[in-house]
Design an enzyme around this catalytic site. Structure first.
Site, PDB file in Angstrom:
ATOM      1  N   HIS A 230      -6.671  -7.301   0.106  1.00 55.79           N
ATOM      2  CA  HIS A 230      -6.755  -5.884  -0.237  1.00 55.79           C
ATOM      3  C   HIS A 230      -6.050  -5.610  -1.575  1.00 55.79           C
ATOM      4  O   HIS A 230      -5.050  -6.244  -1.903  1.00 55.79           O
ATOM      5  CB  HIS A 230      -6.114  -5.027   0.855  1.00 55.79           C
ATOM      6  CG  HIS A 230      -6.756  -5.181   2.197  1.00 55.79           C
ATOM      7  ND1 HIS A 230      -6.238  -5.999   3.182  1.00 55.79           N
ATOM      8  CD2 HIS A 230      -7.885  -4.631   2.706  1.00 55.79           C
ATOM      9  CE1 HIS A 230      -7.015  -5.946   4.254  1.00 55.79           C
ATOM     10  NE2 HIS A 230      -8.028  -5.118   3.986  1.00 55.79           N
TER      11      HIS A 230
ATOM     12  N   HIS B 178       0.807  -1.232   0.000  1.00 59.67           N
ATOM     13  CA  HIS B 178       0.000   0.000   0.000  1.00 59.67           C
ATOM     14  C   HIS B 178       0.837   1.278   0.000  1.00 59.67           C
ATOM     15  O   HIS B 178       0.350   2.327  -0.418  1.00 59.67           O
ATOM     16  CB  HIS B 178      -0.925   0.028   1.220  1.00 59.67           C
ATOM     17  CG  HIS B 178      -1.975  -1.034   1.232  1.00 59.67           C
ATOM     18  ND1 HIS B 178      -2.838  -1.247   0.182  1.00 59.67           N
ATOM     19  CD2 HIS B 178      -2.311  -1.962   2.180  1.00 59.67           C
ATOM     20  CE1 HIS B 178      -3.656  -2.247   0.471  1.00 59.67           C
ATOM     21  NE2 HIS B 178      -3.350  -2.698   1.673  1.00 59.67           N
TER      22      HIS B 178
ATOM     23  N   ASP C  19      -4.209 -12.358   4.561  1.00 57.29           N
ATOM     24  CA  ASP C  19      -5.504 -11.906   5.069  1.00 57.29           C
ATOM     25  C   ASP C  19      -6.649 -12.357   4.176  1.00 57.29           C
ATOM     26  O   ASP C  19      -7.816 -12.092   4.470  1.00 57.29           O
ATOM     27  CB  ASP C  19      -5.535 -10.384   5.251  1.00 57.29           C
ATOM     28  CG  ASP C  19      -4.972  -9.626   4.070  1.00 57.29           C
ATOM     29  OD1 ASP C  19      -4.693 -10.250   3.033  1.00 57.29           O
ATOM     30  OD2 ASP C  19      -4.794  -8.384   4.182  1.00 57.29           O
TER      31      ASP C  19
ATOM     32  N   ASP D 147      -3.347 -10.863  -1.826  1.00 56.52           N
ATOM     33  CA  ASP D 147      -3.818 -10.261  -0.578  1.00 56.52           C
ATOM     34  C   ASP D 147      -5.302  -9.950  -0.733  1.00 56.52           C
ATOM     35  O   ASP D 147      -5.776  -9.721  -1.848  1.00 56.52           O
ATOM     36  CB  ASP D 147      -3.020  -8.970  -0.354  1.00 56.52           C
ATOM     37  CG  ASP D 147      -3.138  -8.389   1.039  1.00 56.52           C
ATOM     38  OD1 ASP D 147      -4.232  -7.905   1.380  1.00 56.52           O
ATOM     39  OD2 ASP D 147      -2.130  -8.395   1.774  1.00 56.52           O
TER      40      ASP D 147
END
Length: 493
Positions: free
Chosen positions: A193, A156, A287, A191
């Protein structure tokens, strides 16, 4: 979920299974503390290493030397003011007006404080980024086929700001290094995200293709807000020289193994055939596993690892990185199993977790490497929705194919890499203690001491004078046991 892929022979792996694998582990990362209530727990990397060691997988890998990234190396991907802030920032020097411009510290209306001002922030960033840089150089040297850095994968972070628990984007640093040797680099992100920071950095770069499989839209737990970071629409396809080299596969909450495979295999098969990468970077954020504290997917450890196995099967230099993952016992189980996949021993390691310093964290999963997936919540995607996602992604790849047919010559200015300083020297006689984690060492020494009845004798000698306080030692032991159990419970659920 089985994805055998394209296991082919190559000069380094004539049997189609063996790979030359190198592994990076820096024990200093484990002690970084984001704060008591923060979901990011870097200790998960030490837990992964503890499992890798106890399953005796280290003997199948070469170990990379621990070397933090330098300021000059990080300057290549960070703005000047952000680099200076990271280098000089401590809890004692924190100035809200300065740090908040770069999304560090509590923001207005943000009670979570995603990117806290932590002790040793610069050292932490340099350490995990240095691992990804060393792994990329190992692949570029030609000495390794697969390189692993589970402390990396901070997808990120941007050039001038922190985001989503990430301060420095080690993936960007690694890909930039790979481009010095490999003409085309493929980045794949599993991931939960969206890999927004990596996509943004390379959106206009024709040498890099980014593919992100992620949850998108409103949260599946009744939330009215968009799932973080809110980006990653299928309509985002890159720009300029990077057009059609950005590929997003947005999914709904509850995605399970079978549905994930229906998307991952055909999409990645086409990507590999059209883009024809010379190296692959796979961000293995955990995750997306079932039971994660933040993620809302329902993948099993095996289902997650099949993505690693599938990309491994193409015999292209492969860099494996960590990423998200906030139920830390699940994270460690996953990354350990994926290490076994990398060395080709996933079918040989037992499901029973060996005795080691972190074994108490796995009590709630029955001390098994593969825990049961949650039965709560179902895949929110209909068949029609899944078909639309897959068709949109494949159309994007088809557009890229048409673009590439027009022909742009591939060129690269190769960089010579001296691998002598990258790898640790193998001892003449290798044992599991060579890379022993401090927690495992304590566990082993305490166990050996108990065999010799050392603690029993010491206790007898020291407690003779405590007879006047009956029950004192039992009370003290119970207090410590309850405190330890509470700490483990917080991080494992």
């Amino acid at each position: 979920m089985e994805m055998e892929g394209n296991s082919l022979a190559s000069p380094s792996c004539p049997d189609g299974r063996k790979r030359r694998v190198c592994y990076y582990y820096d024990p200093g990362i484990a002690n970084v503390d984001y704060g008591e209530h923060h979901v990011m727990v870097p200790r998960r990397v030490a837990m992964t290493h503890g499992l890798v060691t106890s399953y005796r997988l280290l003997r199948d890998m070469e170990l990379l030397r621990t070397r933090p990234a330098t300021e000059d190396e990080l300057a290549g991907i960070l703005t000047d003011d952000y680099l200076r802030l990271l280098r000089d920032l401590t809890p004692g020097t924190y100035r809200a007006d300065t740090a908040r411009r770069h999304h560090i510290g509590a923001l207005s209306g943000d009670e979570r404080n995603d990117n806290p001002v932590i002790d040793g922030l610069w050292d932490y960033c340099a350490r995990y980024a240095g691992g990804s840089l060393a792994a990329a150089r190992a692949l570029g040297s030609g000495r390794s086929d697969i390189a692993i850095n589970w402390s990396g994968g901070m997808h990120h972070a941007c050039s001038g700001e922190a985001s989503g628990f990430c301060y420095v984007n080690d993936i960007v640093l690694a890909i930039t290094e790979l481009l010095a040797t490999f003409p085309r680099v493929l980045y794949v992100d599993i991931d939960v995200h969206h890999g927004d920071g990596v996509e943004k950095y390379f959106a206009a770069d024709g040498r890099v293709m980014t593919v992100s499989f992620h949850q998108y839209g409103r949260g599946g737990k009744g939330s009215d807000t968009f799932f973080f970071p809110g980006t990653g629409s299928a309509e985002d396809v890159g720009e300029g020289a990077g057009k059609y080299r950005t590929l997003n596969v947005p999914m709904k909450a509850g995605m399970e193994d079978a549905g994930y495979k229906e998307l991952f295999v055909p999409i990645m098969r086409e990507v590999m055939g059209v883009f024809r990468p010379d190296a692959i970077v796979l961000q293995c954020g955990a995750d997306s596993l079932s039971g994660d504290r933040l993620g809302e997917f329902n993948l099993s450890v095996r289902g997650h690892a099949e993505c690693v196995s599938y990309l491994r099967s193409f015999n292209v230099p492969l860099l494996l990185l960590g990423g998200g993952g906030y139920t830390i016992n699940h994270v460690a189980s996953c990354w350990c199993y994926e290490t076994a996949v990398a060395v080709g021993k996933e079918k040989e390691i037992p499901d029973d977790i060996p005795h080691h310093g972190y074994e108490h964290y796995y009590k709630d999963q029955g001390y098994k490497l593969h825990y049961g997936v949650s039965k709560v919540g179902r895949n929110a995607s209909t068949k029609e929705h899944m078909d639309n996602i897959r068709d949109a992604a494949l159309k994007n790849v088809e557009n890229l194919h048409e673009l590439l047919k027009r022909g742009v010559a591939r060129s690269v200015q190769f960089k010579d890499i001296d691998d002598r300083e990258l790898y640790k020297q193998r001892p003449k006689k290798r044992s599991n203690r060579d890379e022993e984690d401090p927690m495992d060492r304590l566990h082993r020494l305490c166990g050996e001491a108990d065999v010799r009845n050392f603690f029993a004798r010491l206790g007898d000698e020291n407690m003779r004078g405590a007879a006047s306080s009956p029950g004192w030692e039992t009370k003290t032991y119970e207090e410590h046991r309850r405190a330890s159990k509470a700490a483990v419970h917080r991080c494992s659920h």
